[in-house]
Design a protein around this motif. Structure first.
Motif, PDB file in Angstrom:
ATOM      1  N   THR A   4       0.848  -1.195   0.000  1.00 19.57           N
ATOM      2  CA  THR A   4       0.000   0.000   0.000  1.00 19.57           C
ATOM      3  C   THR A   4       0.876   1.234   0.000  1.00 19.57           C
ATOM      4  O   THR A   4       2.045   1.193   0.394  1.00 19.57           O
ATOM      5  CB  THR A   4      -0.917   0.051   1.232  1.00 19.57           C
ATOM      6  N   PRO A   6       1.900   4.860   1.573  1.00 20.61           N
ATOM      7  CA  PRO A   6       1.848   5.399   2.930  1.00 20.61           C
ATOM      8  C   PRO A   6       0.770   6.468   3.062  1.00 20.61           C
ATOM      9  O   PRO A   6       0.322   7.046   2.064  1.00 20.61           O
ATOM     10  CB  PRO A   6       3.251   6.008   3.125  1.00 20.61           C
ATOM     11  N   ASP A   7       0.363   6.715   4.265  1.00 16.32           N
ATOM     12  CA  ASP A   7      -0.597   7.789   4.566  1.00 16.32           C
ATOM     13  C   ASP A   7       0.185   9.087   4.553  1.00 16.32           C
ATOM     14  O   ASP A   7       0.787   9.475   5.554  1.00 16.32           O
ATOM     15  CB  ASP A   7      -1.241   7.535   5.925  1.00 16.32           C
ATOM     16  N   SER A   9       1.053  13.257   3.192  1.00 19.77           N
ATOM     17  CA  SER A   9       0.653  14.583   2.729  1.00 19.77           C
ATOM     18  C   SER A   9       1.849  15.196   2.015  1.00 19.77           C
ATOM     19  O   SER A   9       2.994  15.008   2.435  1.00 19.77           O
ATOM     20  CB  SER A   9       0.224  15.477   3.893  1.00 19.77           C
ATOM     21  N   ARG A  18      -3.336  16.349   0.636  1.00 23.02           N
ATOM     22  CA  ARG A  18      -3.537  15.632   1.899  1.00 23.02           C
ATOM     23  C   ARG A  18      -4.768  14.738   1.800  1.00 23.02           C
ATOM     24  O   ARG A  18      -5.602  14.906   0.898  1.00 23.02           O
ATOM     25  CB  ARG A  18      -3.740  16.636   3.037  1.00 23.02           C
ATOM     26  N   PRO A  19      -4.918  13.782   2.709  1.00 29.81           N
ATOM     27  CA  PRO A  19      -6.148  12.989   2.705  1.00 29.81           C
ATOM     28  C   PRO A  19      -7.382  13.871   2.916  1.00 29.81           C
ATOM     29  O   PRO A  19      -7.318  14.896   3.610  1.00 29.81           O
ATOM     30  CB  PRO A  19      -5.949  12.041   3.892  1.00 29.81           C
ATOM     31  N   GLU A  21     -10.883  15.155   4.398  1.00 28.76           N
ATOM     32  CA  GLU A  21     -11.453  15.219   5.740  1.00 28.76           C
ATOM     33  C   GLU A  21     -12.952  15.496   5.615  1.00 28.76           C
ATOM     34  O   GLU A  21     -13.418  16.028   4.607  1.00 28.76           O
ATOM     35  CB  GLU A  21     -10.780  16.341   6.543  1.00 28.76           C
ATOM     36  N   PRO A  61     -10.441   6.116   1.565  1.00 30.59           N
ATOM     37  CA  PRO A  61      -9.518   5.346   2.410  1.00 30.59           C
ATOM     38  C   PRO A  61      -9.334   3.910   1.938  1.00 30.59           C
ATOM     39  O   PRO A  61      -8.249   3.331   2.080  1.00 30.59           O
ATOM     40  CB  PRO A  61     -10.181   5.401   3.792  1.00 30.59           C
ATOM     41  N   ARG A  64      -6.449   3.234  -0.626  1.00 27.81           N
ATOM     42  CA  ARG A  64      -5.110   3.032  -0.059  1.00 27.81           C
ATOM     43  C   ARG A  64      -5.023   1.721   0.699  1.00 27.81           C
ATOM     44  O   ARG A  64      -4.042   0.976   0.575  1.00 27.81           O
ATOM     45  CB  ARG A  64      -4.745   4.204   0.866  1.00 27.81           C
ATOM     46  N   ALA A  65      -6.044   1.405   1.478  1.00 26.76           N
ATOM     47  CA  ALA A  65      -6.004   0.211   2.323  1.00 26.76           C
ATOM     48  C   ALA A  65      -5.901  -1.075   1.506  1.00 26.76           C
ATOM     49  O   ALA A  65      -5.286  -2.047   1.944  1.00 26.76           O
ATOM     50  CB  ALA A  65      -7.243   0.166   3.212  1.00 26.76           C
ATOM     51  N   ILE A  70      -4.201   5.845  -4.132  1.00 30.63           N
ATOM     52  CA  ILE A  70      -4.288   6.814  -3.037  1.00 30.63           C
ATOM     53  C   ILE A  70      -5.058   8.025  -3.541  1.00 30.63           C
ATOM     54  O   ILE A  70      -4.931   8.411  -4.718  1.00 30.63           O
ATOM     55  CB  ILE A  70      -2.886   7.208  -2.530  1.00 30.63           C
ATOM     56  N   LEU A  72      -5.962  12.101  -2.746  1.00 32.77           N
ATOM     57  CA  LEU A  72      -5.547  13.267  -1.982  1.00 32.77           C
ATOM     58  C   LEU A  72      -6.365  14.485  -2.381  1.00 32.77           C
ATOM     59  O   LEU A  72      -6.605  14.732  -3.565  1.00 32.77           O
ATOM     60  CB  LEU A  72      -4.059  13.571  -2.220  1.00 32.77           C
TER      61      LEU A  72
END
Length: 203
Positions: A4, A6-7, A9, A18-19, A21, A61, A64-65, A70, A72
């Protein structure tokens, strides 16, 4: 175990990637209800607050998982306003190749944000993640998206004939699906040697 991303930004001089929100729900809803976005992306029409919430809290999410890619959000550094999104998808961890898609909000077009955000993501992908190929696909009529591909140094590699469905307005104000050609663009690490000097910082 499935690899995967990475989480992460990323930031440039003007933008933060960034992810998403939950606070982004109103602006994401407005962005995805834009006419051009609806025409080229096939998002639901109308795009509801519930769909924005589902995308932010579950679907994005999960990309990515599960190792597919991913997602952003792209925001302005100064105002923190949402100006777009970038999405790595269809990732092949064996060949270290992935595809990028992007959307720019109607209130942020003409500022070069798409090229800046995709270029920052590409540099991170090649330098930090050691990927070997980034692919970008544009509808034959989507000249703005084609200009982004050219600006960041992508090479046009061919046309997939009749491979994409996009939307067009009907006389009564509705929408109809139409088929169109798809242009395939490729970007390799060595192609960035002549790319614009957008720097990125990973956080």
């Amino acid at each position: 175990m499935t690899p995967t991303f990475p989480d992460v930004s990323l930031s440039t001089d003007r933008l933060e990637l960034r992810p998403f929100e939950e606070a982004d729900i109103p602006e994401l809803t407005a962005m995805m209800n834009d006419e051009l976005t609806a025409a080229w992306t096939l998002v639901p029409i109308p795009y509801t607050t519930a769909e924005a919430r589902d995308w932010i809290t579950r679907a994005a999410p999960a990309e990515r998982a599960t190792g597919r890619g991913i997602v952003l959000a792209v925001t302005e550094q100064l105002t923190h306003r949402l100006v777009g999104s970038v999405h790595l998808k269809s990732t092949n961890w064996h060949t270290l190749a992935t595809e990028v898609g992007y959307v720019v909000a109607p209130w942020a077009r003409g500022e070069g944000y798409a090229a800046e955000s995709v270029l920052a993501l590409a540099k991170w992908l090649f330098h930090d993640q050691k990927f070997e190929r980034l692919e970008l696909r544009t509808a034959a009529g989507n000249t703005a998206s084609q200009q982004v591909a050219q600006k960041i140094g992508c090479v046009s590699e061919g046309i997939l004939r009749n491979a994409l469905i996009v939307r067009s307005r009907t006389e009564d104000g509705g929408w109809t699906d139409i088929r169109t050609d798809l242009i395939v663009w490729g970007l390799l690490p060595e192609d960035l040697e002549d790319a614009p000097g957008t720097a990125y910082r990973a956080g």
